[in-house]
Write a protein that holds these residues in place. Sequence first.
Motif, PDB file in Angstrom:
ATOM      1  N   MET A  46     -13.958   1.696   5.342  1.00 55.58           N
ATOM      2  CA  MET A  46     -13.457   2.198   4.063  1.00 55.58           C
ATOM      3  C   MET A  46     -12.670   1.100   3.354  1.00 55.58           C
ATOM      4  O   MET A  46     -11.897   0.393   3.981  1.00 55.58           O
ATOM      5  N   ARG A  47     -12.839   0.997   2.034  1.00 58.92           N
ATOM      6  CA  ARG A  47     -12.156  -0.017   1.228  1.00 58.92           C
ATOM      7  C   ARG A  47     -11.243   0.686   0.228  1.00 58.92           C
ATOM      8  O   ARG A  47     -11.675   1.591  -0.480  1.00 58.92           O
ATOM      9  N   VAL A  48      -9.987   0.216   0.155  1.00 52.06           N
ATOM     10  CA  VAL A  48      -8.969   0.889  -0.652  1.00 52.06           C
ATOM     11  C   VAL A  48      -8.271  -0.092  -1.585  1.00 52.06           C
ATOM     12  O   VAL A  48      -8.010  -1.239  -1.210  1.00 52.06           O
ATOM     13  N   VAL A  49      -7.954   0.399  -2.790  1.00 52.31           N
ATOM     14  CA  VAL A  49      -7.081  -0.322  -3.722  1.00 52.31           C
ATOM     15  C   VAL A  49      -5.759   0.422  -3.765  1.00 52.31           C
ATOM     16  O   VAL A  49      -5.738   1.655  -3.878  1.00 52.31           O
ATOM     17  N   ILE A  50      -4.643  -0.305  -3.662  1.00 49.55           N
ATOM     18  CA  ILE A  50      -3.309   0.307  -3.692  1.00 49.55           C
ATOM     19  C   ILE A  50      -2.608  -0.092  -4.987  1.00 49.55           C
ATOM     20  O   ILE A  50      -2.563  -1.271  -5.346  1.00 49.55           O
ATOM     21  N   ALA A  51      -2.057   0.895  -5.699  1.00 46.51           N
ATOM     22  CA  ALA A  51      -1.252   0.646  -6.892  1.00 46.51           C
ATOM     23  C   ALA A  51       0.159   1.157  -6.611  1.00 46.51           C
ATOM     24  O   ALA A  51       0.391   2.369  -6.584  1.00 46.51           O
ATOM     25  N   GLU A  52       1.075   0.239  -6.356  1.00 49.70           N
ATOM     26  CA  GLU A  52       2.449   0.588  -5.984  1.00 49.70           C
ATOM     27  C   GLU A  52       3.360  -0.585  -6.354  1.00 49.70           C
ATOM     28  O   GLU A  52       3.094  -1.725  -5.973  1.00 49.70           O
ATOM     29  N   ASP A  53       4.422  -0.312  -7.118  1.00 44.89           N
ATOM     30  CA  ASP A  53       5.278  -1.411  -7.568  1.00 44.89           C
ATOM     31  C   ASP A  53       6.360  -1.789  -6.561  1.00 44.89           C
ATOM     32  O   ASP A  53       6.981  -2.839  -6.680  1.00 44.89           O
ATOM     33  N   SER A  54       6.591  -0.968  -5.555  1.00 46.30           N
ATOM     34  CA  SER A  54       7.566  -1.296  -4.516  1.00 46.30           C
ATOM     35  C   SER A  54       6.900  -2.200  -3.477  1.00 46.30           C
ATOM     36  O   SER A  54       5.989  -1.777  -2.767  1.00 46.30           O
ATOM     37  N   VAL A  55       7.373  -3.442  -3.399  1.00 50.13           N
ATOM     38  CA  VAL A  55       6.769  -4.404  -2.476  1.00 50.13           C
ATOM     39  C   VAL A  55       6.860  -3.915  -1.033  1.00 50.13           C
ATOM     40  O   VAL A  55       5.896  -4.005  -0.264  1.00 50.13           O
ATOM     41  N   VAL A  63      -2.390   5.627  -5.215  1.00 47.87           N
ATOM     42  CA  VAL A  63      -1.636   5.344  -6.428  1.00 47.87           C
ATOM     43  C   VAL A  63      -0.259   6.001  -6.454  1.00 47.87           C
ATOM     44  O   VAL A  63      -0.122   7.193  -6.148  1.00 47.87           O
ATOM     45  N   ASP A  64       0.755   5.226  -6.856  1.00 44.64           N
ATOM     46  CA  ASP A  64       2.092   5.764  -7.091  1.00 44.64           C
ATOM     47  C   ASP A  64       2.110   6.403  -8.481  1.00 44.64           C
ATOM     48  O   ASP A  64       1.601   5.805  -9.440  1.00 44.64           O
TER      49      ASP A  64
END
Length: 214
Positions: free
Chosen positions: A1-10, A51-52
């Motif tokens: 499975m391939r995922v993209v993460i959108a989160e501004d907290s490092v 996503v956040d």
Amino acid sequence: MRVVIAEDSVLLREGLVRLLADGGIETVEVVGDGPGLVRAVQEHRPDLALVDVRMPPSHTDEGLRAALEARKQRPGLPILVLSQYVEESYATELVGRGAAAVGYLLKERVADVAEFLAAVRRVAAGGTVIDPEVVVQLLSRRRRDDPLHMLTAREREVLALMAEGRSNAAVASRMTITEGAVEKHISGIFAKFGLEPATEDHRRVLAVLTYLRR
């Protein structure tokens, strides 16, 4: 499975990458804002976007908006949204736009690694996952004349587990009852919500949407 993460907290996003990797899930890109999410989805065509809800610049609903835009450009994109707090309107809008392959979880659920990874896989496979706390708040705030008020305590419990994406067997195991009993409770829910006979999975989703939209 391939995922993209959108989160501004490092810190959180690095933790998510590690958790996913430990579960055999590849993170193809990590972004910190909405436009980055839309671009990454177009470029990588991932199996799921994590996503956040709140992202720069205003930290309100940029993440959710970007996720919906990404799904508009790539119909059917599985989306699992993470939120710091229960925000019912966001959960309702997300699920209401398309019942399949969507999820809404509180960030605290990430601490339960097994449950979190199970939710990721469930959404990627086309299922729907709604955080139990969202279910509780929605159920507790309904008016007396709402169909939800007609449900028994057992039916409410079954409905909450259905919203988490549980199968009849999983619901039966969690509640320590038979699958036959679960089926009776679900039939009662369908009847009280006025859901006409259709394919089982379709009606399960409609049952969740009924209380999310009211």
